[in-house]
Scaffold this motif. Structure first.
Motif, PDB file in Angstrom:
ATOM      1  N   GLY A 187      -0.293  13.275 -64.667  1.00 27.62           N
ATOM      2  CA  GLY A 187      -0.591  14.693 -64.890  1.00 27.62           C
ATOM      3  C   GLY A 187       0.659  15.531 -65.047  1.00 27.62           C
ATOM      4  O   GLY A 187       0.651  16.733 -64.796  1.00 27.62           O
ATOM      5  N   GLU A 188       1.759  14.915 -65.493  1.00 26.27           N
ATOM      6  CA  GLU A 188       3.017  15.632 -65.627  1.00 26.27           C
ATOM      7  C   GLU A 188       3.243  16.024 -67.083  1.00 26.27           C
ATOM      8  O   GLU A 188       2.634  15.496 -68.002  1.00 26.27           O
ATOM      9  N   GLY A 189       4.173  16.940 -67.268  1.00 21.30           N
ATOM     10  CA  GLY A 189       4.486  17.384 -68.617  1.00 21.30           C
ATOM     11  C   GLY A 189       5.380  16.428 -69.361  1.00 21.30           C
ATOM     12  O   GLY A 189       5.461  16.472 -70.579  1.00 21.30           O
ATOM     13  N   GLY A 190       6.088  15.550 -68.650  1.00 29.81           N
ATOM     14  CA  GLY A 190       6.956  14.587 -69.305  1.00 29.81           C
ATOM     15  C   GLY A 190       8.327  15.156 -69.612  1.00 29.81           C
ATOM     16  O   GLY A 190       8.716  16.219 -69.116  1.00 29.81           O
ATOM     17  N   PHE A 225      24.024  25.049 -81.665  1.00 34.21           N
ATOM     18  CA  PHE A 225      22.794  24.938 -82.442  1.00 34.21           C
ATOM     19  C   PHE A 225      21.505  25.056 -81.619  1.00 34.21           C
ATOM     20  O   PHE A 225      20.446  25.247 -82.201  1.00 34.21           O
ATOM     21  N   MET A 226      21.576  24.916 -80.285  1.00 34.74           N
ATOM     22  CA  MET A 226      20.341  24.765 -79.524  1.00 34.74           C
ATOM     23  C   MET A 226      20.141  25.746 -78.380  1.00 34.74           C
ATOM     24  O   MET A 226      19.088  25.726 -77.753  1.00 34.74           O
ATOM     25  N   SER A 227      21.115  26.576 -78.065  1.00 34.61           N
ATOM     26  CA  SER A 227      21.026  27.389 -76.852  1.00 34.61           C
ATOM     27  C   SER A 227      19.784  28.284 -76.864  1.00 34.61           C
ATOM     28  O   SER A 227      19.017  28.321 -75.894  1.00 34.61           O
ATOM     29  N   GLY A 228      19.559  29.010 -77.954  1.00 39.55           N
ATOM     30  CA  GLY A 228      18.377  29.868 -78.024  1.00 39.55           C
ATOM     31  C   GLY A 228      17.092  29.069 -78.028  1.00 39.55           C
ATOM     32  O   GLY A 228      16.093  29.467 -77.421  1.00 39.55           O
ATOM     33  N   ALA A 229      17.102  27.917 -78.705  1.00 42.00           N
ATOM     34  CA  ALA A 229      15.908  27.078 -78.772  1.00 42.00           C
ATOM     35  C   ALA A 229      15.546  26.511 -77.406  1.00 42.00           C
ATOM     36  O   ALA A 229      14.362  26.367 -77.076  1.00 42.00           O
ATOM     37  N   PHE A 271      11.976  27.049 -75.826  1.00 42.85           N
ATOM     38  CA  PHE A 271      11.158  25.881 -75.503  1.00 42.85           C
ATOM     39  C   PHE A 271      10.763  25.886 -74.026  1.00 42.85           C
ATOM     40  O   PHE A 271       9.629  25.561 -73.677  1.00 42.85           O
ATOM     41  N   ARG A 272      11.690  26.248 -73.156  1.00 44.30           N
ATOM     42  CA  ARG A 272      11.395  26.271 -71.718  1.00 44.30           C
ATOM     43  C   ARG A 272      10.282  27.264 -71.404  1.00 44.30           C
ATOM     44  O   ARG A 272       9.417  26.999 -70.558  1.00 44.30           O
ATOM     45  N   GLN A 273      10.268  28.403 -72.067  1.00 44.78           N
ATOM     46  CA  GLN A 273       9.216  29.384 -71.841  1.00 44.78           C
ATOM     47  C   GLN A 273       7.860  28.889 -72.327  1.00 44.78           C
ATOM     48  O   GLN A 273       6.827  29.171 -71.719  1.00 44.78           O
ATOM     49  N   ARG A 274       7.863  28.134 -73.416  1.00 41.86           N
ATOM     50  CA  ARG A 274       6.602  27.640 -73.979  1.00 41.86           C
ATOM     51  C   ARG A 274       6.100  26.386 -73.273  1.00 41.86           C
ATOM     52  O   ARG A 274       4.905  26.159 -73.176  1.00 41.86           O
ATOM     53  N   PHE A 275       7.023  25.561 -72.790  1.00 40.68           N
ATOM     54  CA  PHE A 275       6.654  24.291 -72.147  1.00 40.68           C
ATOM     55  C   PHE A 275       7.366  24.172 -70.795  1.00 40.68           C
ATOM     56  O   PHE A 275       8.298  23.389 -70.631  1.00 40.68           O
ATOM     57  N   PRO A 276       6.968  24.968 -69.815  1.00 40.91           N
ATOM     58  CA  PRO A 276       7.699  25.009 -68.538  1.00 40.91           C
ATOM     59  C   PRO A 276       7.660  23.702 -67.764  1.00 40.91           C
ATOM     60  O   PRO A 276       8.518  23.470 -66.903  1.00 40.91           O
ATOM     61  N   ARG A 277       6.686  22.822 -68.031  1.00 34.63           N
ATOM     62  CA  ARG A 277       6.578  21.582 -67.264  1.00 34.63           C
ATOM     63  C   ARG A 277       7.232  20.393 -67.969  1.00 34.63           C
ATOM     64  O   ARG A 277       7.190  19.273 -67.458  1.00 34.63           O
ATOM     65  N   VAL A 278       7.804  20.618 -69.129  1.00 31.88           N
ATOM     66  CA  VAL A 278       8.477  19.549 -69.861  1.00 31.88           C
ATOM     67  C   VAL A 278       9.987  19.671 -69.645  1.00 31.88           C
ATOM     68  O   VAL A 278      10.567  20.744 -69.845  1.00 31.88           O
ATOM     69  N   SER A 279      10.603  18.595 -69.203  1.00 26.20           N
ATOM     70  CA  SER A 279      12.049  18.623 -68.980  1.00 26.20           C
ATOM     71  C   SER A 279      12.798  18.167 -70.220  1.00 26.20           C
ATOM     72  O   SER A 279      12.278  17.384 -71.029  1.00 26.20           O
ATOM     73  N   LEU A 280      14.019  18.665 -70.374  1.00 31.09           N
ATOM     74  CA  LEU A 280      14.901  18.267 -71.459  1.00 31.09           C
ATOM     75  C   LEU A 280      16.043  17.443 -70.877  1.00 31.09           C
ATOM     76  O   LEU A 280      16.734  17.891 -69.962  1.00 31.09           O
ATOM     77  N   PRO A 296       4.680  14.549 -78.680  1.00 33.05           N
ATOM     78  CA  PRO A 296       4.440  15.917 -79.159  1.00 33.05           C
ATOM     79  C   PRO A 296       5.443  16.959 -78.664  1.00 33.05           C
ATOM     80  O   PRO A 296       5.894  17.788 -79.473  1.00 33.05           O
ATOM     81  N   PRO A 297       5.816  16.984 -77.372  1.00 28.40           N
ATOM     82  CA  PRO A 297       6.840  17.956 -76.981  1.00 28.40           C
ATOM     83  C   PRO A 297       8.173  17.739 -77.690  1.00 28.40           C
ATOM     84  O   PRO A 297       8.894  18.703 -77.961  1.00 28.40           O
ATOM     85  N   ALA A 298       8.525  16.487 -78.000  1.00 24.48           N
ATOM     86  CA  ALA A 298       9.762  16.230 -78.740  1.00 24.48           C
ATOM     87  C   ALA A 298       9.673  16.814 -80.144  1.00 24.48           C
ATOM     88  O   ALA A 298      10.641  17.388 -80.663  1.00 24.48           O
ATOM     89  N   ARG A 299       8.490  16.670 -80.770  1.00 12.00           N
ATOM     90  CA  ARG A 299       8.290  17.262 -82.086  1.00 12.00           C
ATOM     91  C   ARG A 299       8.417  18.783 -81.997  1.00 12.00           C
ATOM     92  O   ARG A 299       9.012  19.422 -82.869  1.00 12.00           O
ATOM     93  N   ALA A 300       7.849  19.354 -80.943  1.00 12.64           N
ATOM     94  CA  ALA A 300       7.913  20.808 -80.778  1.00 12.64           C
ATOM     95  C   ALA A 300       9.352  21.270 -80.575  1.00 12.64           C
ATOM     96  O   ALA A 300       9.756  22.312 -81.118  1.00 12.64           O
TER      97      ALA A 300
END
Length: 306
Positions: A88-91, A105-109, A113-122, A280-284
């Motif tokens: 049941g985790e976001g992955g 290239f990624m700071s704003g993204a 992304f964190r705001q849209r997917f708070p349970r997915v870690s990078l 899917p989160p990687a695609r996002a």
């Protein structure tokens, strides 16, 4: 034949050494050898050749290595996704890139992304070259690789995101600092700060210099574009680098970035194994980075590089 047999075999091919894999797996060299021998018995052909300095795959071993590299990556991805769903985790999304790419290239993204997917870690793995990024991707260690796009790689999908023109970074008191543009002849006998020899950007630069008949001296070596620009600003030489977003505009009175319009630009973007089966989160995340880069390029417009 087991997945462990295939994993160990793939590791032996990458390392070129049974003992190195044994150290990584905290087991005996004999145990590593047994995995390979079990595959050889089942397939009826030798898969590796032993040499004084290590091992190399045979012709049959190379065929298996290629299949294992792509197949295990997909299996590992599926198992990880299933395990995360079961818990049941976001992955997590695993990305490999150069040490300074996140800032440019990624700071704003990342924030978006964190705001849209708070349970997915990078999970970011930084390396020193696009080649190392592709190796991590092929081995199944990451989901996405941010690279300087180059020649096609079998089994890897390269998706361009942004084109970067080249500039010459010089100190503000350099004789060339007042120029509006730099011609190839201006680089003859220049003291250039060199990027890594095995990098895609250095290969493209060397190819262009060779075709232009230009022979500068590379007397200082660095591992990333930011360091090259900083050393140029300090007067240690000149640096031919891509026009990185964070170095544009005011705020750096000690240096100038002068356009090199005759040098074909660099294309940077994503490398991945298969877009359709990507987590899917990687695609996002990949789409979010591309969207931010597109907005930044549009906002920058045709402005100068001084």
């Amino acid at each position: 034949m087991t997945l462990d047999d295939l994993r160990v075999f793939a590791a032996v091919c990458r390392a070129g050494s049974l003992s190195a894999v044994a150290r990584d797996l905290a087991c005996s060299q004999s145990a590593v050898s047994q995995h390979v021998k079990r595959l050889e018995r089942e397939l009826g052909l030798p898969l590796i050749e032993r040499h004084p300095r290590g091992v190399v795959p045979t012709a049959a071993g190379r065929h298996l290595q290629t299949a294992v590299a792509s197949g295990l990556g997909g299996i590992d991805h599926a198992l990880r996704t299933i395990a995360e769903l079961a818990r049941g985790e976001g992955g997590s999304v695993r990305i490999t890139t150069g040490a300074t790419s996140i800032r440019h290239f990624m700071s704003g993204a990342v924030v978006d992304f964190r705001q849209r997917f708070p349970r997915v870690s990078l999970e970011f793995q930084t390396v020193v070259s696009s080649r190392s990024c592709l190796e991590a991707l092929t081995a199944g260690h990451v989901d996405l690789a941010w690279i300087t796009l180059g020649a096609p790689v079998r089994g890897i999908d390269q998706r361009p995101v942004v084109d970067l023109p080249w500039v010459l970074a010089v100190a503000s008191d350099d004789p060339l600092a007042t120029r509006d543009r730099i011609e190839p002849a201006d680089l003859q006998d220049a003291r250039l700060i060199g990027l890594p020899q095995n990098s895609v950007s250095r290969s493209q630069l060397d190819d262009w210099l060779g075709k232009s008949g230009i022979r500068p001296a590379f007397d200082t070596s660095v591992t990333d574009w930011d360091t090259a620009i900083l050393l140029a600003e300090l007067g240690l030489g000149q640096a031919v680098v891509p026009a990185l977003p964070e170095w544009q505009g005011p705020g750096h009175p000690g240096r100038r970035l002068l356009p090199l319009p005759d040098l074909p630009g660099l294309t940077v973007g994503w490398a991945l194994r298969d877009w359709d089966t990507l987590y899917p989160p990687a695609r996002a995340f990949a789409d979010t980075v591309a969207a931010h880069c597109g907005r930044r390029a549009t906002a920058a417009g045709p402005s100068g590089t001084h």
